[in-house]
Every structure is written in C-alpha cells, then in structure tokens.
Design a protein around this motif. Structure first.
Motif, PDB file in Angstrom:
ATOM      1  N   GLY A  71       0.841  -1.190   0.000  1.00 38.95           N
ATOM      2  CA  GLY A  71       0.000   0.000   0.000  1.00 38.95           C
ATOM      3  C   GLY A  71       0.876   1.239   0.000  1.00 38.95           C
ATOM      4  O   GLY A  71       2.077   1.171   0.280  1.00 38.95           O
ATOM      5  N   ASP A  72       0.287   2.393  -0.318  1.00 43.60           N
ATOM      6  CA  ASP A  72       1.031   3.649  -0.270  1.00 43.60           C
ATOM      7  C   ASP A  72       1.476   3.935   1.161  1.00 43.60           C
ATOM      8  O   ASP A  72       0.878   3.444   2.120  1.00 43.60           O
ATOM      9  N   ASP A  73       2.521   4.758   1.289  1.00 48.79           N
ATOM     10  CA  ASP A  73       3.037   5.102   2.613  1.00 48.79           C
ATOM     11  C   ASP A  73       2.058   5.945   3.421  1.00 48.79           C
ATOM     12  O   ASP A  73       2.114   5.967   4.641  1.00 48.79           O
ATOM     13  N   THR A  74       1.194   6.670   2.740  1.00 46.64           N
ATOM     14  CA  THR A  74       0.202   7.493   3.427  1.00 46.64           C
ATOM     15  C   THR A  74      -1.184   7.081   2.941  1.00 46.64           C
ATOM     16  O   THR A  74      -1.322   6.430   1.909  1.00 46.64           O
ATOM     17  N   LEU A  81       1.198   8.726  -8.822  1.00 43.37           N
ATOM     18  CA  LEU A  81       2.615   9.013  -8.600  1.00 43.37           C
ATOM     19  C   LEU A  81       3.071   8.372  -7.284  1.00 43.37           C
ATOM     20  O   LEU A  81       4.171   7.817  -7.198  1.00 43.37           O
ATOM     21  N   ALA A  82       2.217   8.418  -6.273  1.00 49.00           N
ATOM     22  CA  ALA A  82       2.537   7.746  -5.002  1.00 49.00           C
ATOM     23  C   ALA A  82       2.592   6.239  -5.196  1.00 49.00           C
ATOM     24  O   ALA A  82       3.435   5.559  -4.603  1.00 49.00           O
ATOM     25  N   GLY A  83       1.717   5.703  -6.041  1.00 46.21           N
ATOM     26  CA  GLY A  83       1.758   4.276  -6.341  1.00 46.21           C
ATOM     27  C   GLY A  83       3.043   3.880  -7.042  1.00 46.21           C
ATOM     28  O   GLY A  83       3.623   2.819  -6.755  1.00 46.21           O
ATOM     29  N   ASP A 146      14.200   8.456  -5.510  1.00 46.75           N
ATOM     30  CA  ASP A 146      14.439   9.703  -4.757  1.00 46.75           C
ATOM     31  C   ASP A 146      13.800  10.897  -5.447  1.00 46.75           C
ATOM     32  O   ASP A 146      13.257  11.788  -4.791  1.00 46.75           O
ATOM     33  N   ASP A 147      13.865  10.927  -6.792  1.00 51.25           N
ATOM     34  CA  ASP A 147      13.260  12.027  -7.544  1.00 51.25           C
ATOM     35  C   ASP A 147      11.749  12.070  -7.338  1.00 51.25           C
ATOM     36  O   ASP A 147      11.158  13.144  -7.165  1.00 51.25           O
ATOM     37  N   ILE A 148      11.111  10.895  -7.383  1.00 47.73           N
ATOM     38  CA  ILE A 148       9.658  10.850  -7.192  1.00 47.73           C
ATOM     39  C   ILE A 148       9.295  11.272  -5.778  1.00 47.73           C
ATOM     40  O   ILE A 148       8.358  12.048  -5.567  1.00 47.73           O
ATOM     41  N   GLN A 149      10.031  10.781  -4.797  1.00 47.26           N
ATOM     42  CA  GLN A 149       9.721  11.144  -3.414  1.00 47.26           C
ATOM     43  C   GLN A 149       9.887  12.644  -3.185  1.00 47.26           C
ATOM     44  O   GLN A 149       9.085  13.269  -2.492  1.00 47.26           O
ATOM     45  N   ALA A 150      10.913  13.238  -3.801  1.00 44.14           N
ATOM     46  CA  ALA A 150      11.107  14.682  -3.686  1.00 44.14           C
ATOM     47  C   ALA A 150       9.964  15.440  -4.357  1.00 44.14           C
ATOM     48  O   ALA A 150       9.466  16.441  -3.832  1.00 44.14           O
ATOM     49  N   LEU A 152       6.862  14.336  -4.787  1.00 42.21           N
ATOM     50  CA  LEU A 152       5.677  14.192  -3.943  1.00 42.21           C
ATOM     51  C   LEU A 152       5.753  15.122  -2.735  1.00 42.21           C
ATOM     52  O   LEU A 152       4.770  15.766  -2.363  1.00 42.21           O
ATOM     53  N   PHE A 153       6.929  15.219  -2.134  1.00 40.22           N
ATOM     54  CA  PHE A 153       7.123  16.087  -0.972  1.00 40.22           C
ATOM     55  C   PHE A 153       6.868  17.541  -1.326  1.00 40.22           C
ATOM     56  O   PHE A 153       6.347  18.306  -0.519  1.00 40.22           O
TER      57      PHE A 153
END
Length: 195
Positions: A71-74, A81-83, A146-150, A152-153
C-alpha cells in the motif's frame, strides 16, 4: 544497451478509488468473465522477471494471487505518482515497468519495445498511441525513487508533470486501443471481444 525481462519488475497500479465505476476496486471489476487484475497479470507475466502490486484496499485478496502487495506510505490518496513510488521502493531490479490495473489489452510486446528505446541517458520510456500519451505505461529506472519522493514532498501529484523533468523517450503504438482503460460498463463491453 540491452535490458532483459529478468532485470524488470512490473508494478501494477491498483490503488485508485474507482470513482467512475461507483467506487469499486477496479482490480476486481469483471471484464469478459474475469477480474481486471487477472487480465493484467496474464499480459505482464511473460514479459518481466517479477511483479508487485500497489493497492490501497483488498490487500489480502490481491495477496491471494501469489504476488507481493504494497500500500502507499500514506492514506491521503496522493494518486498514481505515489503508487509508482511504492512500486519503485518494493522493486529489487534496476528497472520497473508500471501499468495500471484497468488496461486489459496491454500489448504483449510492451516490455520489448519500451526496453529497446531506453539508452544509457534515458530515465523513462513512455507509451503513446495516435490519440495520446500514456504516462502510466512506462519503463523506468528504479533509481528514480528519490526524484519521485522529492516531487511528492514538494506537492507534485500528476505523473506527467513529474515525467517532464526526466530524460524521457516516447514509444509509439499504432493501435489506439492498445492501452484502452476501463472506466465504465460501456468501456468493458467495447474491449470484451478483443480479449
């Protein structure tokens, strides 16, 4: 540069809310007598080394198919994009193919053609049909996590917005139905004869 199927994890994006189908879990929506998740698995299994499923509900049911499910982290439904981030995090291969669960006519040469388009400087190969780009049908480097997480942040939610910042190559399919997705009963009826 040659990319082999065993170097690729397919990440099936099954975390959507299914609003246009009345809120049903799309993966379990039946088309041609079988759930969409089974059609997707059948199309992807021969093309890749591993498969993971990104889902936000029905997790035990997805796990019963014999695949790793995350599942997604949140739980704030940040979208595909989170998926994709979830799938990249779960993958143990250098490349990840992402595909949504609701496109049962996925091309059987999807991986071959996207992989052939990748070059040493390419981050992502994305499918396109004559009518549109399909950003959720893409082969990408796992190192993009890392790029995707940045992104999303920083508030980015649209996959196309994030992909525009990458070294992307587009691969064309002549068949406009190759990535037809199921959003209602009429869509399901339209593809049933092609399954």
């Amino acid at each position: 540069m040659k990319i082999y199927g065993e170097q690729i994890t397919a990440g099936i994006l099954a975390g959507g809310e299914g609003r246009r189908l009345g809120g049903v879990d799309k993966g379990w929506y039946t088309v041609g007598g079988r759930p969409l998740i089974e059609h997707t698995l059948d199309r992807l299994k021969p093309q890749v080394g591993r498969i993971v499923i990104s889902a936000n509900r029905s997790l035990p049911r997805y796990r019963s198919l014999g695949y790793t499910v995350h599942g997604d982290d949140t739980d704030d439904h940040r979208g595909p994009l989170a998926g994709i981030a979830t799938v990249l995090k779960a993958a143990a291969t250098p490349y990840v193919l992402v595909a949504p669960v609701d496109t049962p006519l996925l091309p059987l040469d999807l991986v071959d053609r996207l992989a052939a388009a990748m070059r040493s400087e390419t981050d992502i190969a994305v499918a396109r049909t004559p009518d549109k780009l399909h950003p959720l049908h893409a082969l990408m480097r796992r190192s993009l996590l890392d790029d995707i997480q940045a992104a999303l942040f920083s508030g980015v939610r649209r996959v196309t917005e994030w992909q525009q910042e990458t070294e992307r190559v587009v691969v064309d399919w002549a068949d406009a139905n190759a990535f037809a997705n199921i959003n209602n009963d009429e869509d399901a009826e339209a593809v049933t004869g092609q399954l």
